[in-house]
Design a protein around this motif. Structure first.
Motif, PDB file in Angstrom:
ATOM      1  N   PHE A 167       1.969 -18.834  -2.880  1.00 50.57           N
ATOM      2  CA  PHE A 167       2.582 -20.141  -2.665  1.00 50.57           C
ATOM      3  C   PHE A 167       1.547 -21.262  -2.604  1.00 50.57           C
ATOM      4  O   PHE A 167       1.872 -22.420  -2.801  1.00 50.57           O
ATOM      5  N   MET A 168       0.299 -20.912  -2.341  1.00 51.98           N
ATOM      6  CA  MET A 168      -0.771 -21.904  -2.337  1.00 51.98           C
ATOM      7  C   MET A 168      -1.418 -22.021  -3.715  1.00 51.98           C
ATOM      8  O   MET A 168      -2.426 -22.705  -3.878  1.00 51.98           O
ATOM      9  N   GLY A 169      -0.863 -21.326  -4.705  1.00 50.96           N
ATOM     10  CA  GLY A 169      -1.404 -21.382  -6.053  1.00 50.96           C
ATOM     11  C   GLY A 169      -2.653 -20.551  -6.246  1.00 50.96           C
ATOM     12  O   GLY A 169      -3.419 -20.761  -7.179  1.00 50.96           O
ATOM     13  N   LYS A 170      -2.875 -19.593  -5.361  1.00 50.86           N
ATOM     14  CA  LYS A 170      -4.046 -18.717  -5.437  1.00 50.86           C
ATOM     15  C   LYS A 170      -3.587 -17.264  -5.404  1.00 50.86           C
ATOM     16  O   LYS A 170      -3.933 -16.520  -4.489  1.00 50.86           O
ATOM     17  N   PRO A 171      -2.786 -16.844  -6.389  1.00 54.04           N
ATOM     18  CA  PRO A 171      -2.250 -15.487  -6.324  1.00 54.04           C
ATOM     19  C   PRO A 171      -3.354 -14.433  -6.309  1.00 54.04           C
ATOM     20  O   PRO A 171      -4.379 -14.590  -6.958  1.00 54.04           O
ATOM     21  N   GLN A 172      -3.112 -13.422  -5.539  1.00 54.89           N
ATOM     22  CA  GLN A 172      -4.010 -12.281  -5.451  1.00 54.89           C
ATOM     23  C   GLN A 172      -3.161 -11.063  -5.124  1.00 54.89           C
ATOM     24  O   GLN A 172      -2.015 -11.209  -4.691  1.00 54.89           O
ATOM     25  N   PRO A 173      -3.692  -9.878  -5.342  1.00 58.88           N
ATOM     26  CA  PRO A 173      -2.896  -8.689  -5.013  1.00 58.88           C
ATOM     27  C   PRO A 173      -2.494  -8.688  -3.541  1.00 58.88           C
ATOM     28  O   PRO A 173      -3.260  -9.093  -2.667  1.00 58.88           O
ATOM     29  N   ILE A 174      -1.270  -8.270  -3.290  1.00 61.16           N
ATOM     30  CA  ILE A 174      -0.776  -8.186  -1.915  1.00 61.16           C
ATOM     31  C   ILE A 174      -1.489  -7.037  -1.219  1.00 61.16           C
ATOM     32  O   ILE A 174      -1.591  -5.934  -1.756  1.00 61.16           O
ATOM     33  N   LYS A 175      -1.988  -7.298  -0.031  1.00 61.25           N
ATOM     34  CA  LYS A 175      -2.694  -6.268   0.742  1.00 61.25           C
ATOM     35  C   LYS A 175      -1.688  -5.433   1.517  1.00 61.25           C
ATOM     36  O   LYS A 175      -0.710  -5.949   2.041  1.00 61.25           O
ATOM     37  N   GLU A 176      -1.963  -4.169   1.586  1.00 57.72           N
ATOM     38  CA  GLU A 176      -1.059  -3.282   2.317  1.00 57.72           C
ATOM     39  C   GLU A 176      -1.187  -3.521   3.822  1.00 57.72           C
ATOM     40  O   GLU A 176      -2.211  -3.989   4.309  1.00 57.72           O
ATOM     41  N   ILE A 177      -0.111  -3.222   4.516  1.00 53.63           N
ATOM     42  CA  ILE A 177      -0.107  -3.288   5.975  1.00 53.63           C
ATOM     43  C   ILE A 177       0.438  -1.971   6.511  1.00 53.63           C
ATOM     44  O   ILE A 177       1.071  -1.209   5.784  1.00 53.63           O
ATOM     45  N   ASP A 178       0.167  -1.723   7.755  1.00 50.87           N
ATOM     46  CA  ASP A 178       0.813  -0.610   8.436  1.00 50.87           C
ATOM     47  C   ASP A 178       2.170  -1.119   8.894  1.00 50.87           C
ATOM     48  O   ASP A 178       2.254  -1.864   9.874  1.00 50.87           O
ATOM     49  N   CYS A 179       3.196  -0.766   8.164  1.00 53.82           N
ATOM     50  CA  CYS A 179       4.539  -1.224   8.513  1.00 53.82           C
ATOM     51  C   CYS A 179       4.964  -0.578   9.822  1.00 53.82           C
ATOM     52  O   CYS A 179       4.832   0.637   9.989  1.00 53.82           O
ATOM     53  N   PRO A 180       5.452  -1.380  10.742  1.00 50.24           N
ATOM     54  CA  PRO A 180       5.934  -0.794  11.995  1.00 50.24           C
ATOM     55  C   PRO A 180       7.036   0.221  11.734  1.00 50.24           C
ATOM     56  O   PRO A 180       7.887   0.032  10.869  1.00 50.24           O
ATOM     57  N   ARG A 181       6.987   1.293  12.494  1.00 57.15           N
ATOM     58  CA  ARG A 181       7.998   2.350  12.435  1.00 57.15           C
ATOM     59  C   ARG A 181       8.929   2.154  13.622  1.00 57.15           C
ATOM     60  O   ARG A 181       8.492   1.771  14.706  1.00 57.15           O
ATOM     61  N   HIS A 182      10.202   2.400  13.401  1.00 65.33           N
ATOM     62  CA  HIS A 182      11.154   2.244  14.493  1.00 65.33           C
ATOM     63  C   HIS A 182      10.836   3.256  15.590  1.00 65.33           C
ATOM     64  O   HIS A 182      10.567   4.425  15.306  1.00 65.33           O
ATOM     65  N   GLU A 183      10.869   2.808  16.829  1.00 70.54           N
ATOM     66  CA  GLU A 183      10.464   3.684  17.936  1.00 70.54           C
ATOM     67  C   GLU A 183      11.394   4.879  18.144  1.00 70.54           C
ATOM     68  O   GLU A 183      10.983   5.881  18.708  1.00 70.54           O
ATOM     69  N   ARG A 184      12.628   4.799  17.665  1.00 70.43           N
ATOM     70  CA  ARG A 184      13.565   5.918  17.848  1.00 70.43           C
ATOM     71  C   ARG A 184      13.922   6.621  16.544  1.00 70.43           C
ATOM     72  O   ARG A 184      14.793   7.488  16.539  1.00 70.43           O
ATOM     73  N   ASN A 185      13.255   6.228  15.445  1.00 73.15           N
ATOM     74  CA  ASN A 185      13.568   6.862  14.160  1.00 73.15           C
ATOM     75  C   ASN A 185      12.314   6.811  13.294  1.00 73.15           C
ATOM     76  O   ASN A 185      11.957   5.761  12.772  1.00 73.15           O
TER      77      ASN A 185
END
Length: 106
Positions: free
Chosen positions: A76-94
């Motif tokens: 959106f700032m006009g500086k596209p770059q590859p999206i960096k991975e994140i540790d997606c939160p896991r649901h605490e009960r699933n």
């Protein structure tokens, strides 16, 4: 085989968030891993997912930039770059449901 299910409606109050959460939960009961993406600036799906940890997630230095807005901000700032991975939160009960958290500035 991967499948993508998208729920979209511009009108509020039509049960998008609740349906998304419940559908993800039901699919995960078939031993499937489910990633939900909260692209709504209200972040209700993220709040439903993180519960009591919602504010802590956005205030902690280790997780506050791990959300959909910060992932795509360079484009959106006009500086596209590859999206960096994140540790997606896991649901605490699933253990089979993960989320890419939303952001109120998206």
């Amino acid at each position: 085989m991967e499948k993508i299910i998208t729920l979209f409606n511009h009108k509020g109050g039509v049960s998008k968030t609740t349906t998304t959460f419940n559908l993800a939960w039901k699919i995960s009961q078939n031993n499937k891993r489910v990633l939900v993406v909260d692209a709504d600036p209200q972040c209700n799906l993220t709040w439903m997912f993180l519960g009591d940890c919602f504010y802590e997630y956005y205030e902690s230095d280790s997780t506050r930039k791990m959300n959909i807005k910060d992932a795509v901000s360079m484009a959106f700032m006009g500086k596209p770059q590859p999206i960096k991975e994140i540790d997606c939160p896991r649901h605490e009960r699933n253990e089979n449901i993960f989320i890419i958290p939303g952001h109120m500035d998206l």
